[in-house]
Design an enzyme around this catalytic site. Structure first.
Site, PDB file in Angstrom:
ATOM      1  N   ARG A 136       0.888  -1.138   0.054  1.00 36.12           N
ATOM      2  CA  ARG A 136      -0.178  -0.018   0.108  1.00 36.12           C
ATOM      3  C   ARG A 136       0.907   1.047  -0.100  1.00 36.12           C
ATOM      4  O   ARG A 136       1.807   1.429   0.867  1.00 36.12           O
ATOM      5  CB  ARG A 136      -0.759  -0.036   1.328  1.00 36.12           C
ATOM      6  N   ARG A 163      -6.386   2.111  -4.877  1.00 38.87           N
ATOM      7  CA  ARG A 163      -5.419   1.400  -3.836  1.00 38.87           C
ATOM      8  C   ARG A 163      -5.307  -0.132  -3.827  1.00 38.87           C
ATOM      9  O   ARG A 163      -6.156  -0.541  -4.373  1.00 38.87           O
ATOM     10  CB  ARG A 163      -5.906   1.959  -2.296  1.00 38.87           C
ATOM     11  N   ASP A 217      -6.740  -1.389   1.456  1.00 40.14           N
ATOM     12  CA  ASP A 217      -7.137  -0.564   2.669  1.00 40.14           C
ATOM     13  C   ASP A 217      -7.741  -1.110   3.767  1.00 40.14           C
ATOM     14  O   ASP A 217      -8.656  -2.242   3.557  1.00 40.14           O
ATOM     15  CB  ASP A 217      -8.086   0.692   1.993  1.00 40.14           C
ATOM     16  N   ASP A 262      -9.427  -0.604   7.456  1.00 42.40           N
ATOM     17  CA  ASP A 262     -10.143   0.239   8.421  1.00 42.40           C
ATOM     18  C   ASP A 262     -10.224  -0.291   9.741  1.00 42.40           C
ATOM     19  O   ASP A 262     -11.193  -1.139   9.492  1.00 42.40           O
ATOM     20  CB  ASP A 262     -11.107   1.304   7.863  1.00 42.40           C
TER      21      ASP A 262
END
Length: 167
Positions: A86, A95, A98, A100
């Protein structure tokens, strides 16, 4: 492992072999002695979100039991993203991967670099629909995740045949 907390993670990407990156990320997280992946959602193909024109995403969610503090879990997640290639260039842009932190136990977290529950997650079908697969009965902002997910109609999400593992 220290006293475990259940955390929920959102995973997504739209560059390269995203399904492989998600599988690799889950393996890396599970390999940490303070983090154990306990569940993951189906994988959804989702339309891009934000101001940048780009390819569709793959999105999924995972549950982890962790003895890490929220900031330490964030460090593990960011390290995992970097190890899997990344590079942060454009906000809301393309991307490879990711990850989160969506929820961390029952407690909110408000730090300079980390806000939990994840801001605006209830506004995003690509978060709430996969999260409902594994945390439908969890309460968020006075409603279950399942109830939040039901509010999204015609958002363009498609369930894929992609498997993240054998759990």
């Amino acid at each position: 492992m220290a006293e475990a907390v259940t955390a929920y993670l959102g995973l997504g990407g739209n560059v390269g072999d995203v399904a492989r990156s998600m599988r690799d990320a889950l393996r890396k997280l599970d390999a940490d002695p303070e983090c154990r992946v306990t569940a993951f959602s189906r994988v959804y193909k989702t339309p891009p979100w934000g101001p940048v024109e780009q390819d569709w995403f793959l999105n999924a969610c995972a549950a982890v039991e962790t003895g890490l503090s929220a900031p330490d879990l964030l460090d593990l997640v960011l390290r995992t993203e970097r190890e899997l290639g990344r590079i942060r260039m454009t906000r809301w842009g393309p991307r490879t991967l990711d990850i989160d932190i969506l929820l961390y136990g029952d407690e909110p977290v408000s730090l300079e670099n980390l806000t939990i529950p994840h801001p605006r997650m209830v506004e995003r079908a690509f978060v709430m629909v996969p999260l409902a697969d594994i945390a439908g009965d969890v309460m968020l902002a006075g409603r279950t995740i399942r109830d939040h997910a039901k509010t999204f109609r015609d958002e363009g999400l498609e369930v894929t045949e992609i498997e993240l593992g054998n759990r």
